[in-house]
Design a protein around this motif. Structure first.
Motif, PDB file in Angstrom:
ATOM      1  N   ASN A  59       4.439   3.272 -51.205  1.00 48.70           N
ATOM      2  CA  ASN A  59       3.970   4.176 -52.257  1.00 48.70           C
ATOM      3  C   ASN A  59       2.684   4.886 -51.839  1.00 48.70           C
ATOM      4  OD1 ASN A  59       2.257   4.861 -54.690  1.00 48.70           O
ATOM      5  ND2 ASN A  59       4.186   4.369 -55.713  1.00 48.70           N
ATOM      6  N   ILE A  60       1.744   4.153 -51.278  1.00 45.04           N
ATOM      7  CA  ILE A  60       0.467   4.735 -50.862  1.00 45.04           C
ATOM      8  C   ILE A  60       0.685   5.729 -49.723  1.00 45.04           C
ATOM      9  CG2 ILE A  60      -1.785   4.219 -49.835  1.00 45.04           C
ATOM     10  CD1 ILE A  60      -1.611   1.503 -51.427  1.00 45.04           C
ATOM     11  N   ALA A  61       1.565   5.403 -48.789  1.00 47.57           N
ATOM     12  CA  ALA A  61       1.855   6.315 -47.677  1.00 47.57           C
ATOM     13  C   ALA A  61       2.489   7.611 -48.182  1.00 47.57           C
ATOM     14  CB  ALA A  61       2.770   5.631 -46.668  1.00 47.57           C
ATOM     15  N   GLU A  62       3.358   7.502 -49.177  1.00 49.07           N
ATOM     16  CA  GLU A  62       4.052   8.686 -49.705  1.00 49.07           C
ATOM     17  C   GLU A  62       3.193   9.500 -50.664  1.00 49.07           C
ATOM     18  OE1 GLU A  62       7.632   7.181 -51.466  1.00 49.07           O
ATOM     19  OE2 GLU A  62       8.600   6.848 -49.523  1.00 49.07           O
ATOM     20  N   ASN A  63       2.397   8.834 -51.507  1.00 50.18           N
ATOM     21  CA  ASN A  63       1.675   9.522 -52.577  1.00 50.18           C
ATOM     22  C   ASN A  63       0.174   9.627 -52.354  1.00 50.18           C
ATOM     23  OD1 ASN A  63       4.049   9.863 -54.189  1.00 50.18           O
ATOM     24  ND2 ASN A  63       3.928   7.676 -54.619  1.00 50.18           N
ATOM     25  N   GLY A  64      -0.349   8.917 -51.368  1.00 53.44           N
ATOM     26  CA  GLY A  64      -1.771   8.973 -51.078  1.00 53.44           C
ATOM     27  C   GLY A  64      -2.569   7.959 -51.879  1.00 53.44           C
ATOM     28  N   MET A  65      -3.858   7.903 -51.558  1.00 55.60           N
ATOM     29  CA  MET A  65      -4.763   6.961 -52.217  1.00 55.60           C
ATOM     30  C   MET A  65      -5.110   7.416 -53.630  1.00 55.60           C
ATOM     31  SD  MET A  65      -5.475   4.574 -49.932  1.00 55.60           S
ATOM     32  CE  MET A  65      -7.091   3.898 -50.150  1.00 55.60           C
ATOM     33  N   GLN A  66      -5.078   8.726 -53.850  1.00 55.65           N
ATOM     34  CA  GLN A  66      -5.377   9.275 -55.168  1.00 55.65           C
ATOM     35  C   GLN A  66      -4.189  10.090 -55.660  1.00 55.65           C
ATOM     36  OE1 GLN A  66      -8.980  11.567 -54.656  1.00 55.65           O
ATOM     37  NE2 GLN A  66     -10.238   9.800 -55.226  1.00 55.65           N
ATOM     38  N   LEU A  67      -4.000  10.048 -56.973  1.00 55.58           N
ATOM     39  CA  LEU A  67      -2.945  10.825 -57.616  1.00 55.58           C
ATOM     40  C   LEU A  67      -3.587  11.891 -58.497  1.00 55.58           C
ATOM     41  CD1 LEU A  67      -0.652   7.899 -58.848  1.00 55.58           C
ATOM     42  CD2 LEU A  67      -0.453   9.201 -56.725  1.00 55.58           C
ATOM     43  N   THR A  68      -2.973  13.037 -58.540  1.00 56.31           N
ATOM     44  CA  THR A  68      -3.424  14.083 -59.451  1.00 56.31           C
ATOM     45  C   THR A  68      -2.552  14.000 -60.694  1.00 56.31           C
ATOM     46  OG1 THR A  68      -4.059  15.459 -57.570  1.00 56.31           O
ATOM     47  CG2 THR A  68      -3.820  16.563 -59.705  1.00 56.31           C
ATOM     48  N   VAL A  69      -3.191  13.770 -61.841  1.00 57.38           N
ATOM     49  CA  VAL A  69      -2.455  13.607 -63.094  1.00 57.38           C
ATOM     50  C   VAL A  69      -3.032  14.537 -64.157  1.00 57.38           C
ATOM     51  CG1 VAL A  69      -1.815  11.207 -62.622  1.00 57.38           C
ATOM     52  CG2 VAL A  69      -3.931  11.680 -63.827  1.00 57.38           C
ATOM     53  N   GLN A  70      -2.218  14.828 -65.144  1.00 58.12           N
ATOM     54  CA  GLN A  70      -2.647  15.680 -66.245  1.00 58.12           C
ATOM     55  C   GLN A  70      -3.546  14.883 -67.177  1.00 58.12           C
ATOM     56  OE1 GLN A  70      -1.880  19.080 -66.973  1.00 58.12           O
ATOM     57  NE2 GLN A  70      -3.484  18.724 -68.479  1.00 58.12           N
ATOM     58  N   GLY A  71      -4.773  15.361 -67.336  1.00 58.34           N
ATOM     59  CA  GLY A  71      -5.700  14.752 -68.279  1.00 58.34           C
ATOM     60  C   GLY A  71      -5.577  15.443 -69.625  1.00 58.34           C
ATOM     61  N   ASP A  72      -6.555  15.240 -70.509  1.00 58.45           N
ATOM     62  CA  ASP A  72      -6.550  15.871 -71.833  1.00 58.45           C
ATOM     63  C   ASP A  72      -6.593  17.396 -71.736  1.00 58.45           C
ATOM     64  OD1 ASP A  72      -6.444  13.434 -73.061  1.00 58.45           O
ATOM     65  OD2 ASP A  72      -8.607  13.307 -73.407  1.00 58.45           O
ATOM     66  N   ARG A  73      -7.377  17.913 -70.804  1.00 55.73           N
ATOM     67  CA  ARG A  73      -7.547  19.361 -70.717  1.00 55.73           C
ATOM     68  C   ARG A  73      -7.090  19.954 -69.400  1.00 55.73           C
ATOM     69  NH1 ARG A  73     -13.247  20.172 -73.877  1.00 55.73           N
ATOM     70  NH2 ARG A  73     -12.473  19.248 -75.795  1.00 55.73           N
ATOM     71  N   ASN A  74      -7.208  19.205 -68.343  1.00 56.56           N
ATOM     72  CA  ASN A  74      -6.782  19.724 -67.043  1.00 56.56           C
ATOM     73  C   ASN A  74      -6.396  18.559 -66.130  1.00 56.56           C
ATOM     74  OD1 ASN A  74      -9.376  18.801 -66.911  1.00 56.56           O
ATOM     75  ND2 ASN A  74     -10.294  20.689 -66.178  1.00 56.56           N
ATOM     76  N   PHE A  75      -6.068  18.900 -64.897  1.00 57.76           N
ATOM     77  CA  PHE A  75      -5.654  17.879 -63.945  1.00 57.76           C
ATOM     78  C   PHE A  75      -6.878  17.115 -63.426  1.00 57.76           C
ATOM     79  CE2 PHE A  75      -2.039  20.769 -63.794  1.00 57.76           C
ATOM     80  CZ  PHE A  75      -0.988  19.873 -63.847  1.00 57.76           C
ATOM     81  N   VAL A  76      -6.694  15.799 -63.279  1.00 54.75           N
ATOM     82  CA  VAL A  76      -7.753  14.948 -62.745  1.00 54.75           C
ATOM     83  C   VAL A  76      -7.170  14.058 -61.653  1.00 54.75           C
ATOM     84  CG1 VAL A  76      -9.120  14.903 -64.864  1.00 54.75           C
ATOM     85  CG2 VAL A  76      -7.357  13.188 -64.517  1.00 54.75           C
ATOM     86  N   LYS A  77      -8.047  13.597 -60.785  1.00 53.62           N
ATOM     87  CA  LYS A  77      -7.621  12.670 -59.733  1.00 53.62           C
ATOM     88  C   LYS A  77      -7.960  11.250 -60.169  1.00 53.62           C
ATOM     89  CE  LYS A  77      -7.753  15.621 -55.753  1.00 53.62           C
ATOM     90  NZ  LYS A  77      -6.701  15.378 -54.821  1.00 53.62           N
ATOM     91  N   LYS A  78      -7.036  10.353 -59.918  1.00 53.32           N
ATOM     92  CA  LYS A  78      -7.283   8.938 -60.196  1.00 53.32           C
ATOM     93  C   LYS A  78      -6.728   8.115 -59.048  1.00 53.32           C
ATOM     94  CE  LYS A  78      -3.354   7.220 -62.708  1.00 53.32           C
ATOM     95  NZ  LYS A  78      -2.957   6.380 -63.799  1.00 53.32           N
ATOM     96  N   MET A  79      -7.244   6.914 -58.923  1.00 55.29           N
ATOM     97  CA  MET A  79      -6.793   6.024 -57.860  1.00 55.29           C
ATOM     98  C   MET A  79      -5.325   5.659 -58.085  1.00 55.29           C
ATOM     99  SD  MET A  79      -8.436   2.425 -56.526  1.00 55.29           S
ATOM    100  CE  MET A  79      -7.963   1.441 -57.935  1.00 55.29           C
ATOM    101  N   ASN A  80      -4.577   5.627 -57.012  1.00 58.18           N
ATOM    102  CA  ASN A  80      -3.178   5.212 -57.067  1.00 58.18           C
ATOM    103  C   ASN A  80      -3.127   3.756 -57.545  1.00 58.18           C
ATOM    104  OD1 ASN A  80      -0.533   4.443 -56.521  1.00 58.18           O
ATOM    105  ND2 ASN A  80      -0.410   5.664 -54.661  1.00 58.18           N
ATOM    106  N   PRO A  81      -2.408   3.468 -58.640  1.00 53.60           N
ATOM    107  CA  PRO A  81      -2.329   2.087 -59.145  1.00 53.60           C
ATOM    108  C   PRO A  81      -1.736   1.101 -58.136  1.00 53.60           C
ATOM    109  CG  PRO A  81      -1.291   3.619 -60.686  1.00 53.60           C
ATOM    110  CD  PRO A  81      -1.676   4.402 -59.478  1.00 53.60           C
ATOM    111  N   ALA A  82      -1.025   1.607 -57.158  1.00 53.79           N
ATOM    112  CA  ALA A  82      -0.446   0.732 -56.141  1.00 53.79           C
ATOM    113  C   ALA A  82      -1.535   0.029 -55.334  1.00 53.79           C
ATOM    114  CB  ALA A  82       0.473   1.524 -55.213  1.00 53.79           C
ATOM    115  N   ILE A  83      -2.714   0.639 -55.253  1.00 50.88           N
ATOM    116  CA  ILE A  83      -3.813   0.031 -54.494  1.00 50.88           C
ATOM    117  C   ILE A  83      -4.246  -1.278 -55.152  1.00 50.88           C
ATOM    118  CG2 ILE A  83      -6.217   0.331 -53.770  1.00 50.88           C
ATOM    119  CD1 ILE A  83      -5.553   3.366 -53.556  1.00 50.88           C
TER     120      ILE A  83
END
Length: 126
Positions: A59-83
């Motif tokens: 999962n980390i190899a395919e999606n990276g250490m951080q994921l870009t997800v939709q926040g309340d107003r715009n996209f935010v980066k968060k740590m991949n839960p797989a870590i």
């Protein structure tokens, strides 16, 4: 001991977990580690956690250490839960490797105890 290999715990649910279960069993068998029938649960937990680490690594190899997800107003980066999942599984693996004397440190402690007891024979290494 073959009974342990052929009767994994019921929580071993997929082929990957079963492959890790058999692999760990084979390594312990080759190392001459004596296992009791109830050890199948510890072997099973080790196999499940090895599978989790493997899946998280993919999962980390395919999606990276951080994921870009939709926040309340715009996209935010968060740590991949797989870590975090991988970290937790690695700690459990470390525990089970120690229990089954599969880590260099756990084997060395046993060797050191035997070596030290032989050196304390009163002859001061003549």
């Amino acid at each position: 001991m073959i009974e342990i290999k052929n009767n994994p715990p019921k929580f071993i649910r997929n082929d990957e977990q079963l492959a890790y279960y058999h692999d760990v069993f084979d390594k312990l068998d080759r190392a001459g580690v004596a296992l009791n029938f109830q050890d199948c649960y510890g072997l099973g937990m080790l196999a499940v956690n090895l599978t989790i680490v493997d899946e998280c690594s993919i999962n980390i190899a395919e999606n990276g250490m951080q994921l870009t997800v939709q926040g309340d107003r715009n996209f935010v980066k968060k740590m991949n839960p797989a870590i975090a999942m991988q970290k937790d599984a690695q700690q459990l693996i470390k525990f089970y490797l120690k229990e089954f004397k599969m880590s260099p440190n756990s084997r060395n402690n046993t060797c050191l105890k035997i070596h030290n007891s032989l050196d304390n024979d009163g002859f001061d290494d003549i």
